[in-house]
Structures are given as structure tokens and as C-alpha cells.
Design a protein around this motif. Structure first.
Motif, mmCIF file in Angstrom:
data_model
loop_
_atom_site.group_PDB
_atom_site.id
_atom_site.type_symbol
_atom_site.label_atom_id
_atom_site.label_comp_id
_atom_site.label_asym_id
_atom_site.label_seq_id
_atom_site.Cartn_x
_atom_site.Cartn_y
_atom_site.Cartn_z
ATOM 1 N N UNK A 104 56.020 35.973 50.189
ATOM 2 C CA UNK A 104 56.732 34.761 49.766
ATOM 3 C C UNK A 104 55.729 33.678 49.390
ATOM 4 N N UNK A 105 54.702 33.517 50.209
ATOM 5 C CA UNK A 105 53.664 32.517 49.925
ATOM 6 C C UNK A 105 52.928 32.849 48.634
ATOM 7 N N UNK A 106 52.754 34.137 48.356
ATOM 8 C CA UNK A 106 52.076 34.542 47.126
ATOM 9 C C UNK A 106 52.873 34.102 45.895
ATOM 10 N N UNK A 143 61.650 28.500 50.598
ATOM 11 C CA UNK A 143 60.647 28.751 49.563
ATOM 12 C C UNK A 143 61.164 29.750 48.534
ATOM 13 N N UNK A 144 61.910 30.757 48.981
ATOM 14 C CA UNK A 144 62.456 31.713 48.009
ATOM 15 C C UNK A 144 63.490 31.034 47.115
ATOM 16 N N UNK A 204 42.038 31.916 46.714
ATOM 17 C CA UNK A 204 41.644 30.630 47.298
ATOM 18 C C UNK A 204 42.858 29.875 47.834
ATOM 19 N N UNK A 205 43.966 29.907 47.093
ATOM 20 C CA UNK A 205 45.179 29.237 47.573
ATOM 21 C C UNK A 205 45.720 29.949 48.805
ATOM 22 N N UNK A 206 45.731 31.271 48.780
ATOM 23 C CA UNK A 206 46.252 32.029 49.921
ATOM 24 C C UNK A 206 45.420 31.792 51.182
ATOM 25 N N UNK A 258 51.730 32.259 55.306
ATOM 26 C CA UNK A 258 52.082 33.495 55.992
ATOM 27 C C UNK A 258 50.896 34.232 56.565
ATOM 28 N N UNK A 259 49.804 33.499 56.840
ATOM 29 C CA UNK A 259 48.574 34.104 57.351
ATOM 30 C C UNK A 259 48.036 33.282 58.519
#
Length: 406
Positions: free
Chosen positions: A117-119, A215-216, A326-328, A343-344
Motif C-alpha cells: 500500500x505504501x509503495x 491510503x487505498x 529512498x521514499x520507502x 509499512x516498514x
């Protein structure tokens, strides 16, 4: 692919050439030998090279209780430099038909789904169609009653103050339990029913699946696509994750699906009865079916093969190059501290920085941990929700550390 020893087809098994006929047979036999070699190598050549027999036996021992037919179990994958160097299944994915777990078995990832989802959010940011500083109400008008302080970053980093959906009353009176049917939209509506937030956005951390469900909704509003379709188009297909999907339809058939099972013991029976489900006492296992197609905080189904492709992207940058990674990997500062997000979780093990996350639902226990400097990742997936995938993975990591691999 590692070299494979020649298959045992000697010249004494080929008759002398007569008119060129036996030469055809010779070529055929050599082709079969080579093909057999390739198949054998594809199954486990890198495992033999990176995980020696001693370590492999120790890993097998960790899962000994599940290493037989007639029980749920685990899929365990070790990924090094983008290659799935060890991939084994223990136990069965379907007890009705005694179907063994393999690297292609599709597990519900539970909260490991959050990173996907974050991706999607990261890709929209790179498209310049979304910002972490955007007001959530811009995309989800129902949140306007909470004021202008609620931003997209508060959803991503769990600082929103929104209510967890399963801690609010359900209109139907049924429990918020995945064996009962409910959708993402019903869960969101219930979570947004209270007129006040739990706290001012950005002032506290509070884990909530509602954040990632919203977010979805934002992804759908911006892209004009159903979330599952967006994920296929922008993430799964580009990475050739052909056996991964967002389960937004509880009637959908998921190939190679691992069904959830828990021990038919007093603990499980009492837990089920507390939510109105009767299970007969006795030996064996209880089938636990996920009948609620909610997604965002969970809902992705995948396997070891595809998760190795997902992990490889951390280093290859197939999705929007290094900017995506980098964003993740970005941790964000708030007034009360620096927070993990996307999500990490960012931690360390054996003196090395790691990125990990775990998941749990009625049909799964999951864990994934990446050692970026080592370019190594472990994936542990179970269809026993009480199987403690994280605990089992930690045992495997100890074996690999002792063997000098990490």
C-alpha cells in the motif's frame, strides 16, 4: 545458474550409429539429460551453494513439528543478491486434499501488505500527483470534520489519531472478525463515525489499520482505478509478480492458496466461541476462512517466488529507480520523535541495520526481514496463525549467523 553435474547417460547406453538414426537418439538423450540437469539446478542449486547441508538440516529441524503431511506449515525463503537461494515448504497448504506447501504457495501476507500500500503512495508521489503534506480531506471528504491538521503523512506514519475500525461498534452487531463478511468501505465508515480523533494528528504514534485502508481510498481517488487494478498495473506486472494479488473479492479463486488452520484445542475453540463460532472439540485442526475482503492494512496474497522479485527491486530500482526506494526507506521526524513508516520497521540484528515487518490474521502468520548491507532477506510465511513466523525466522537467522552468513 550454478553448474550441474552431468546426468548419468554414458556412451555405453548409445548403440553404434547406423545411417544416422542412433545419432538422433544420442542427441535426444543428451537433450533429456541437459533438461533434467537444468530442472534439478533450478530447484536448488543456489541453496547448495549459499546454504550448506549442515545449515539446511538445522533449518529443517526448526520446522520439524510441521515437516509432515496433515498439518499446516511454513514456506521459508532466503534471498541473497536478488536470488532465492533457499526455498522450502513444510506442511500442507490445504488439509482437505493434502496439498504440500511449495515456493509457489500463495499466503495471505496480513500486515506485510502495508508495504505494498505504501509503495502505491510512493509511486503517486513520484508522479507528482500526491504529497505527504496533502490534507486527507482533499481525497476523503468525510475526514473534513477533523480539521486541516490531518495529512497524508499521518496515515503513512501512524500518527493520525484515527480510531481503529475494530474498536468501534459495527452496525450489524457482528464481530469485526475476518471469518465474517465485511469490506474495506464498511470498516472505514465505522472508523470515521466518531466526531473526534483520539489525539491531535502528528503528536503521537498509534498503530491503526484504518490509516492504510484510507491510503487505498486516496490511491483510487487519484488514479481513477480500483486499488487492486492499480497495484497490478504499477507494481505487480512491472516486477513480473505474476502470482501476487490484492484480495478485494472474497469469492475469488486464488491459485495455490494456503488456507488457514489452527489447532483444535481449548484455546482456539474458546476464542472462536467468543465471536459466535462453534467448533467441535477433538483432535486435529480447525479451518479458518478469510471471508472479509478488506485491504490496505492486509489483503495481499503472494509467495516466495514473487517476494524475491519484490525484494530485488530494492537494489535494481525497476520501479522508478532509486527514488522509489529512498521514499520507502524514509523515516520522518515529528515533534515527539522520528517515526518508521511505509509499512516498514527499521531495526538492527547482529550489528547490522535491518528492515522488517510482521503480520498476523486468522489465516496467517508472516514475517520478512531485510539486511540491506548484506543484500540478504528472509521471508517466513505460515498458514497457522499461531505458528509465530517471526520467532521461527529468528531461529533460522541464528543458524545463518552461526554459519557466518550474516
Amino acid at each position: 545458474m550454478e553448474p550441474c553435474a552431468a546426468a548419468p547417460f554414458g556412451n555405453d547406453r548409445v548403440t553404434p550409429e547406423v545411417g544416422g538414426v542412433s545419432m538422433i537418439w544420442r542427441c535426444a538423450l543428451l537433450y533429456v539429460a541437459a533438461l533434467s540437469c537444468l530442472i534439478a539446478c533450478d530447484r536448488a542449486p543456489r541453496s547448495a551453494a549459499w546454504v550448506d547441508d549442515v545449515a539446511a538440516r538445522k533449518i529443517d529441524h526448526v520446522f520439524a513439528a510441521y515437516n509432515h503431511r496433515g498439518s499446516p506449515g511454513f514456506a521459508v525463503g532466503l534471498i541473497h543478491n536478488g536470488d532465492l537461494v533457499f526455498a522450502r515448504g513444510y506442511g500442507d497448504s490445504n488439509l482437505d486434499d493434502r496439498i504440500p506447501i511449495t515456493p509457489h504457495t500463495s499466503f495471505h501476507l496480513a500486515s506485510l501488505s502495508k508495504q505494498f500500500t505504501a509503495a502505491a503512495v510512493a509511486l503517486l508521489i513520484l508522479d507528482h500527483r500526491l504529497s505527504m503534506e496533502d490534507r486527507v480531506a482533499r481525497y476523503v471528504p468525510e475526514t473534513g470534520k477533523y480539521g486541516s491538521a490531518l495529512r497524508v503523512k499521518d496515515l503513512v506514519y501512524m500518527t493520525s489519531g484515527l480510531h481503529e475500525y475494530f474498536e468501534t461498534p459495527r452496525k450489524s452487531g457482528d464481530p469485526w472478525f475476518s471469518a465474517y463478511y465485511f469490506t474495506r468501505d464498511e470498516a472505514i465508515a465505522s472508523a470515521l463515525a466518531p466526531d473526534r480523533l483520539l489525539f491531535k494528528p502528528g503528536t503521537r504514534y498509534d498503530y491503526s489499520n484504518t490509516n492504510f485502508m484510507l491510503l487505498t481510498r486516496i490511491v483510487e481517488r487519484i488514479s481513477g482505478q480500483p486499488f487492486a487494478e492499480f497495484m497490478q498495473d504499477r507494481i505487480f506486472k512491472p516486477l513480473e509478480m505474476n502470482e501476487t494479488e490484492v484480495n478485494d473479492d472474497s469469492t475469488a479463486v486464488i491459485p495455490n492458496r494456503a488456507f488457514g488452520y489452527a489447532p483444535r484445542d481449548k484455546r482456539t475453540i474458546e476464542q472462536l466461541r467468543s465471536v459466535g463460532i462453534f467448533a467441535r472439540p477433538g483432535p486435529g485442526w480447525i479451518l479458518l476462512a478469510r471471508n472479509s475482503p478488506h485491504f490496505g492494512g492486509s489483503g495481499v496474497f503472494s509467495n516466495l517466488i514473487d517476494l524475491a522479485k519484490w525484494d530485488a527491486n530494492w537494489y535494481t530500482g525497476r520501479l522508478d529507480r532509486q527514488a522509489f526506494t529512498d521514499i520507502m526507506n524514509r523515516r520522518l521526524g515529528f515533534g515527539f520523535g522520528t517515526m518508521d513508516g511505509m509499512g516498514l520497521g527499521f531495526h538492527s540484528r547482529y550489528g547490522q541495520p535491518t528492515i522488517n515487518y510482521s503480520g498476523a490474521d486468522l489465516d496467517a502468520s508472516t514475517f520478512m526481514e531485510r539486511f540491506p548491507k548484506e543484500r540478504f532477506t528472509i521471508v517466513c510465511l505460515s498458514n497457522d496463525p499461531l505458528g509465530d513466523a517471526e520467532g521461527k525466522a529468528v531461529e533460522v537467522l541464528a543458524i545463518l549467523h552461526q554459519a557466518g552468513r550474516i
